[in-house]
Design an enzyme around this catalytic site. Structure first.
Site, mmCIF file in Angstrom:
data_model
loop_
_atom_site.group_PDB
_atom_site.id
_atom_site.type_symbol
_atom_site.label_atom_id
_atom_site.label_comp_id
_atom_site.label_asym_id
_atom_site.label_seq_id
_atom_site.Cartn_x
_atom_site.Cartn_y
_atom_site.Cartn_z
ATOM 1 N N ASP A 14 3.637 3.830 -6.891
ATOM 2 C CA ASP A 14 2.787 2.823 -6.250
ATOM 3 C C ASP A 14 3.620 1.742 -5.565
ATOM 4 O O ASP A 14 3.295 0.553 -5.618
ATOM 5 C CB ASP A 14 1.865 2.170 -7.291
ATOM 6 C CG ASP A 14 1.116 3.185 -8.129
ATOM 7 O OD1 ASP A 14 0.736 4.225 -7.574
ATOM 8 O OD2 ASP A 14 0.912 2.950 -9.332
ATOM 9 N N GLU A 235 -8.245 4.339 -2.791
ATOM 10 C CA GLU A 235 -7.582 3.286 -3.560
ATOM 11 C C GLU A 235 -6.272 2.939 -2.865
ATOM 12 O O GLU A 235 -6.048 3.310 -1.726
ATOM 13 C CB GLU A 235 -7.331 3.762 -4.999
ATOM 14 C CG GLU A 235 -6.437 4.992 -5.101
ATOM 15 C CD GLU A 235 -6.235 5.457 -6.530
ATOM 16 O OE1 GLU A 235 -6.975 4.997 -7.432
ATOM 17 O OE2 GLU A 235 -5.343 6.304 -6.747
#
Length: 488
Positions: A14, A235
């Site tokens: 991420d 997301e």
């Protein structure tokens, strides 16, 4: 520095890259080798000089989950973070707490920590809050991203599930009056004017906590008939401003691809731009999901400009699990019209030029690992027999099953004859074929015998001079384990 560009025993996912001063910093989740859920470890932020992307280092743990007052037996893990420099010069860390496999991670407030330096020791600061001081929980507070837009601090967040598209979300659970989703009651979900899901924008006050504007969706929550129809937001919000254009990066509902949308405004009128990278090379030159070149899985990252060159940061899956992800990067190009062509994943990392076909390379820097039947990795562990990257005695290795192709892109070979030395273990007899791109015939074929201990095999290869992808093809009912290979 080849991909993955951090030490092979480091699992940072991420990733949000930012340049502060003369260094580029990578802020990301911290996975565990062989973990059983996402983001099991505390935040460790890595950085490198902007003039030398081959030397990444870390000062150790910058922030621990136990520093957050929300930390509990049910909320132990910190998900995808982002960092922004406030107008006071300090650095603010935004993240959300979650439980195992994401349980409870969609209904918590966005937590904030602060530090005087980008990778120093952060201290808990508070949660993003409404003007009345209550925690801000409007829409789905998940995957925060932040930008200091010439003094205006902008927060982006949210998630989206495709089963909402035809109203199934509310229709299917309307009878569950006391149930909760995303930390909200069904009545709260129904009361939302548009939809609780989607990509959301809000402005923050100079205190970096208090909302200064009402949160608003920046994309349509129902995507049918829009530019987002085939690649809707799921997301992984990330935001960049390039010139006068806002680039919103996100993971689509396909999971494996990082997409982007652009707008002249920070909070409206975003239109779909395209795919920047897929961790299975899906979409690149028309590749379909059926023909993915790796086990695909979640993807989350962003772009950054370092000394005039743009890069995309993303992550790959290892260990046949969704919970041991590693940071990778590729150079990208932003065309004069503002579009970003999809980039091929490679073993080169930050190297714009092919890797030199001399020296020793870990087998685990392969960019493609496929038996032509690779699955998409969901929230869990794959039990079926597939090729994968794992760790043995502290060293990352490649495990190949029958008809596995282990691919490295790209190497520059200067000589016709190359001696390749492979370090391997084999569960039984098999055939190893070595190929290079652009040539149909193999450059070498050897028979490998069973060995329980690591063994070196010296292979004479007749490789034409030039730039080539290097492929090892393993054919056997027994597994092959590769540790490293050396080229003189």
């Amino acid at each position: 520095m080849p991909n993955p560009f951090l030490p092979l025993n480091t699992y940072i996912a991420d990733g949000e890259p930012h340049v502060f001063g003369d260094r580029v910093y990578l802020f990301g989740s911290h996975d565990k080798e062989g973990g059983d859920t996402y983001c099991m470890l505390d935040y460790e932020f890595w950085s490198a000089p902007v003039t030398d992307l081959n030397h990444w280092s870390s000062k150790g743990i910058s922030y621990s989950a136990q520093q957050d007052p929300l930390y509990s037996e049910k909320l132990q893990y910190m998900y995808a973070p982002d960092v922004v420099q406030g107008n006071d010069g300090r650095f603010y860390l935004y993240y959300c707490m979650s439980g195992k496999k994401g349980t409870g991670g969609y209904g918590q407030p966005i937590s904030v920590a602060v530090c005087d330096t980008p990778d120093g020791r952060y201290e808990y600061y508070g949660v993003v809050r409404n003007p009345d001081g209550s925690p801000m929980l409007k829409y789905v507070t998940f995957d925060p991203a932040v930008i200091n837009d010439n003094g205006v601090v902008r927060l982006y967040y949210g998630t989206w599930y495709p089963f909402h598209e035809h109203g199934k979300l509310l229709d299917g659970i309307s009878h569950m009056v006391e149930s909760r989703m995303f930390g909200k009651s069904i009545s709260e979900i129904k009361a939302c004017k548009d939809c609780v899901m989607g990509a959301i924008h809000a402005e923050l006050a100079d205190d970096m906590l208090t909302l200064q504007s009402e949160p608003v969706p920046i994309m349509p929550s129902r995507v049918k008939g829009t530019t987002f129809q085939k690649h809707p937001f799921f997301e992984a919000s990330s935001i960049r401003k390039i010139g006068d254009t806002y680039y919103f990066l996100y993971s689509s509902s396909r999971g494996h691809e990082l997409c982007y949308a652009t707008s002249p405004y920070p909070d409206k009128d975003f239109t779909y731009g395209g795919i920047i990278v897929s961790n299975g090379d899906v979409g690149y030159r028309g590749r379909t999901e059926k023909d993915r070149l790796n086990t695909t899985g979640t993807n989350h990252g962003s772009i950054v400009c370092i000394k005039g060159q743009w890069y995309v940061f993303y992550h790959r899956n290892t260990n046949k699990t969704a919970y041991s992800r590693q940071a990778c990067a590729e150079p990208i190009e932003i065309l004069p019209n503002g579009t970003i062509p999809q980039v091929e994943i490679s073993s080169q990392g930050f190297c714009r030029n092919p890797l030199d076909a001399t020296g020793t390379y870990p087998a685990a820097i392969c960019c493609n690992l496929t038996n032509k039947k690779m699955p998409h990795q969901g929230n869990g562990i794959i039990r079926k027999k597939i090729p994968y990257i794992t760790c043995e005695n502290g060293e990352q290795i490649v495990v190949a099953t029958n008809n596995t192709r282990i691919v490295y892109k790209y190497f520059y070979f200067s000589d016709q004859k190359t001696k390749l030395n492979l370090c391997y273990k084999a569960g039984g007899t098999g055939k190893l074929t070595i190929k290079v791109s652009g040539y149909h015939k193999p450059v070498a074929v050897i028979t490998v015998s069973q060995t329980k201990n690591w063994k070196n095999a010296a292979i004479e290869c007749n490789i034409p001079a030039g730039v080539h992808a290097l492929t090892f093809l393993w054919q056997s009912k027994f597994d092959l384990r590769l540790s490293k290979f050396t080229m003189p």
